[in-house]
Motif scaffolding. Sequence first.
Motif: not given
Length: 411
Positions: A38, A40, A307, A342
């Motif tokens: 992921v 994001l 992130a 995301a």
Amino acid sequence: MAGTWEAAGRWRLRAGLLAMALLGGALPASAAPVLEQVVLVQRHGVRAPTQSADILARWTTRAWPSWPVGAGELTDKGAQVVALIATAMRNHYVQAGLLAAQGCPGQAVLVWSDARDERTRRSGRMMAQSFAPGCNADVTHLPDGARDPLFRRVGKACRYDPAELSRAVKASGPLVDPASARAIADVSAILRPQGPPLDPEASRLQVSDKSIRLSGPLAIAAASAEIFLLQYAQGLPAEDVAWGQAASPAALKPVLAARDRAVWFARQMPVVARVQGAGMARVMLETLSGQPRATAPAVGAGLKLLAFAGHDDNLSNMAGIFGVDWSLPGQPDKTAPATAFALERWRDPETGADSLSLRIWYAELQGMRALDPASVHAVSVPLPDCPGEAFCPLQTVRARILPDLPAGCGG
């Protein structure tokens, strides 16, 4: 062609099976796509207004409510809102098998913040601690106050094309559309109850190869509406939220139409977004494609979650670049404090093919004010390359987006 349709059919079937599993149905582990990574970007939390006292005084003669921090700084409530949503994201990705439920993630999680502002550096620390609770995790960034090209780079070799900008502005219709005109009137009644009212026709948009500048009533109404929302999210008394005249999510929604219109022209319009957000979009897609990165933020093998702690600008830029838009039930601001964009990479366990899905994580405005964990949700947003589909081939998305990103923009 038949193979393509068969592969798409398998993804649709597995997406349905995955949805059944998340709702509690039985599912063989090998049948569903596997979440592998992921990337994001999360907006900073609730902050004090960025405008100076002199500017705010030009908008109204009313006394603005005071804030517990300086202009543009993150409040303690704002930090808690970041943690509220980041914790919900971590819990979801633990359940999805991406992150380990126990122990510290080590190199599997990296949080990188915009170094320029206190609010992003502090929000990044909250994100890091929420993604790795009890691990003394910290955020990384350039030296404090440095301008990070991943969050915005305009100037030098990174310029707008004024002719292309002018065509895009013209194609977007009037600068002030009916919804934003009504919002300007509503904000004007709040700021200037005794008049004179703001005149929507006095709104201006100036473009050059280095800047896009909104001025006049649309800009004032957009900024004021955001301040009113921040007041509500911060938990100011109802009589201090827009002086009691827009002190609920329902009352705030119509005035935020001015903000939506201003954001479209200044950040989300694709020709603008591709310049402002090129660096971030490029790093996102290259990371999801498994490409190592030696320069900051360094990306290596084993990274599960990257992130960025950024701004609402960054979310709007990604919306424009990826060609998506969204609405958030219970939250009138599409890029509200601590909202996260995301991108998830999923692998087909049979073919090894990688596909993307997109989620927007957010908290309902009332729940943000109350710090209610039950108010945090994720909205799935289809990518335009695969209309109506839960997943879209990674290479398809890359092939559309990367060639259009200006080479001189970003890190």
